[in-house]
Design a protein around this motif. Sequence first.
Motif, mmCIF file in Angstrom:
data_model
loop_
_atom_site.group_PDB
_atom_site.id
_atom_site.type_symbol
_atom_site.label_atom_id
_atom_site.label_comp_id
_atom_site.label_asym_id
_atom_site.label_seq_id
_atom_site.Cartn_x
_atom_site.Cartn_y
_atom_site.Cartn_z
ATOM 1 N N MET A 1 0.826 -1.199 0.000
ATOM 2 C CA MET A 1 0.000 0.000 0.000
ATOM 3 C C MET A 1 0.865 1.256 0.000
ATOM 4 N N LYS A 2 1.914 1.200 0.817
ATOM 5 C CA LYS A 2 2.816 2.341 0.919
ATOM 6 C C LYS A 2 3.496 2.616 -0.428
ATOM 7 N N ASN A 3 3.867 1.553 -1.122
ATOM 8 C CA ASN A 3 4.526 1.694 -2.420
ATOM 9 C C ASN A 3 3.586 2.305 -3.455
ATOM 10 N N LYS A 4 2.284 1.918 -3.401
ATOM 11 C CA LYS A 4 1.303 2.466 -4.340
ATOM 12 C C LYS A 4 1.135 3.964 -4.129
ATOM 13 N N ILE A 5 1.115 4.403 -2.873
ATOM 14 C CA ILE A 5 0.982 5.834 -2.562
ATOM 15 C C ILE A 5 2.199 6.590 -3.088
ATOM 16 N N ILE A 6 3.368 6.033 -2.901
ATOM 17 C CA ILE A 6 4.593 6.680 -3.381
ATOM 18 C C ILE A 6 4.577 6.765 -4.902
ATOM 19 N N ILE A 7 4.137 5.720 -5.559
ATOM 20 C CA ILE A 7 4.068 5.722 -7.027
ATOM 21 C C ILE A 7 3.061 6.753 -7.506
ATOM 22 N N VAL A 8 1.890 6.832 -6.865
ATOM 23 C CA VAL A 8 0.861 7.810 -7.244
ATOM 24 C C VAL A 8 1.395 9.238 -7.043
ATOM 25 N N LEU A 9 2.025 9.476 -5.907
ATOM 26 C CA LEU A 9 2.596 10.807 -5.655
ATOM 27 C C LEU A 9 3.688 11.141 -6.672
ATOM 28 N N PHE A 10 4.487 10.160 -7.035
ATOM 29 C CA PHE A 10 5.533 10.352 -8.026
ATOM 30 C C PHE A 10 4.927 10.723 -9.381
ATOM 31 N N ILE A 11 3.891 10.023 -9.778
ATOM 32 C CA ILE A 11 3.217 10.302 -11.059
ATOM 33 C C ILE A 11 2.593 11.691 -11.028
ATOM 34 N N ILE A 12 1.947 12.051 -9.918
ATOM 35 C CA ILE A 12 1.365 13.402 -9.784
ATOM 36 C C ILE A 12 2.464 14.454 -9.885
ATOM 37 N N GLY A 13 3.600 14.207 -9.259
ATOM 38 C CA GLY A 13 4.729 15.138 -9.328
ATOM 39 C C GLY A 13 5.222 15.323 -10.747
ATOM 40 N N ILE A 14 5.330 14.234 -11.493
ATOM 41 C CA ILE A 14 5.775 14.318 -12.889
ATOM 42 C C ILE A 14 4.771 15.112 -13.715
ATOM 43 N N ILE A 15 3.489 14.851 -13.492
ATOM 44 C CA ILE A 15 2.443 15.579 -14.229
ATOM 45 C C ILE A 15 2.516 17.078 -13.916
ATOM 46 N N LEU A 16 2.644 17.439 -12.638
ATOM 47 C CA LEU A 16 2.740 18.853 -12.257
ATOM 48 C C LEU A 16 3.995 19.499 -12.833
ATOM 49 N N PHE A 17 5.104 18.779 -12.786
ATOM 50 C CA PHE A 17 6.348 19.302 -13.346
ATOM 51 C C PHE A 17 6.193 19.543 -14.845
ATOM 52 N N GLY A 18 5.601 18.585 -15.527
ATOM 53 C CA GLY A 18 5.370 18.734 -16.973
ATOM 54 C C GLY A 18 4.435 19.890 -17.279
ATOM 55 N N TRP A 19 3.386 20.036 -16.499
ATOM 56 C CA TRP A 19 2.430 21.132 -16.705
ATOM 57 C C TRP A 19 3.113 22.482 -16.533
ATOM 58 N N MET A 20 3.936 22.599 -15.489
ATOM 59 C CA MET A 20 4.624 23.880 -15.250
ATOM 60 C C MET A 20 5.559 24.202 -16.411
ATOM 61 N N ASN A 21 6.270 23.217 -16.901
ATOM 62 C CA ASN A 21 7.201 23.461 -18.002
ATOM 63 C C ASN A 21 6.484 23.769 -19.310
ATOM 64 N N LEU A 22 5.307 23.201 -19.490
ATOM 65 C CA LEU A 22 4.570 23.431 -20.733
ATOM 66 C C LEU A 22 3.788 24.740 -20.736
ATOM 67 N N PHE A 23 3.240 25.113 -19.594
ATOM 68 C CA PHE A 23 2.320 26.240 -19.576
ATOM 69 C C PHE A 23 2.795 27.417 -18.731
ATOM 70 N N TYR A 24 3.123 27.188 -17.495
ATOM 71 C CA TYR A 24 3.398 28.287 -16.575
ATOM 72 C C TYR A 24 4.711 28.991 -16.889
ATOM 73 N N ILE A 25 5.799 28.262 -16.992
ATOM 74 C CA ILE A 25 7.105 28.889 -17.203
ATOM 75 C C ILE A 25 7.173 29.612 -18.554
ATOM 76 N N PRO A 26 6.732 29.003 -19.662
ATOM 77 C CA PRO A 26 6.768 29.751 -20.928
ATOM 78 C C PRO A 26 5.934 31.025 -20.892
ATOM 79 N N ALA A 27 4.788 30.999 -20.214
ATOM 80 C CA ALA A 27 3.956 32.196 -20.120
ATOM 81 C C ALA A 27 4.679 33.284 -19.337
ATOM 82 N N GLU A 28 5.360 32.892 -18.269
ATOM 83 C CA GLU A 28 6.107 33.858 -17.456
ATOM 84 C C GLU A 28 7.278 34.432 -18.260
ATOM 85 N N GLU A 29 7.978 33.572 -18.990
ATOM 86 C CA GLU A 29 9.092 34.040 -19.827
ATOM 87 C C GLU A 29 8.590 34.980 -20.918
#
Length: 180
Positions: A1-29
């Motif tokens: 169970m603990k491993n599944k939570i870590i994997i889900v959090l890891f996937i959410i982190g990757i998605i957020l990181f990708g979103w910031m690089n695709l949308f937020y940072i270019p808009a700010e630049e």
Amino acid sequence: MKNKIIIVLFIIGIILFGWMNLFYIPAEEKAMEEETLQQLNPETHDFSKVLAYENMYMGNATNNAQLFQSLPLQNYLNGYEQDSKIHLLIVNYKDLEGLPQQHIQKSIIYNTTAAFVLIKNLEQIELRFPTESFFVKRENVERFLGDLEELLDPEVFEEKVQSPLNNAVLEEWIVQYTSI
């Protein structure tokens, strides 16, 4: 169970990181790039951003340099000279090839006006370009615009200097500024 939570959090982190690089940072630049372009143009320059360079005395060479590094034509600067005895600031520029003459004239008016408004004991400015120079005296600017102290208010500066640049006969304005 603990491993599944870590994997889900890891996937959410990757998605957020990708979103910031695709949308937020270019808009700010892009916003920063647009602001930089606005600061290069005398018609869109934000005068309030140079109020920090207000100074009683022109002897502060660093302040003077930073002021002109924040005004239109900043990317063509080629050094400064000053003579504190006669309250003269000389600003040297590189070749302005490719810039429209109107942009250069508007920048001359805008930059010299801003310098006289912000540097209280500055009496003369010479803008040296490779093929010509413009010598502007405070008294000419005051005769043309009135009390320069009023122009410290960015809204008044925009009303009396920046907005009229769009409709003015620039050659006449330059003659008023540079007449002896």
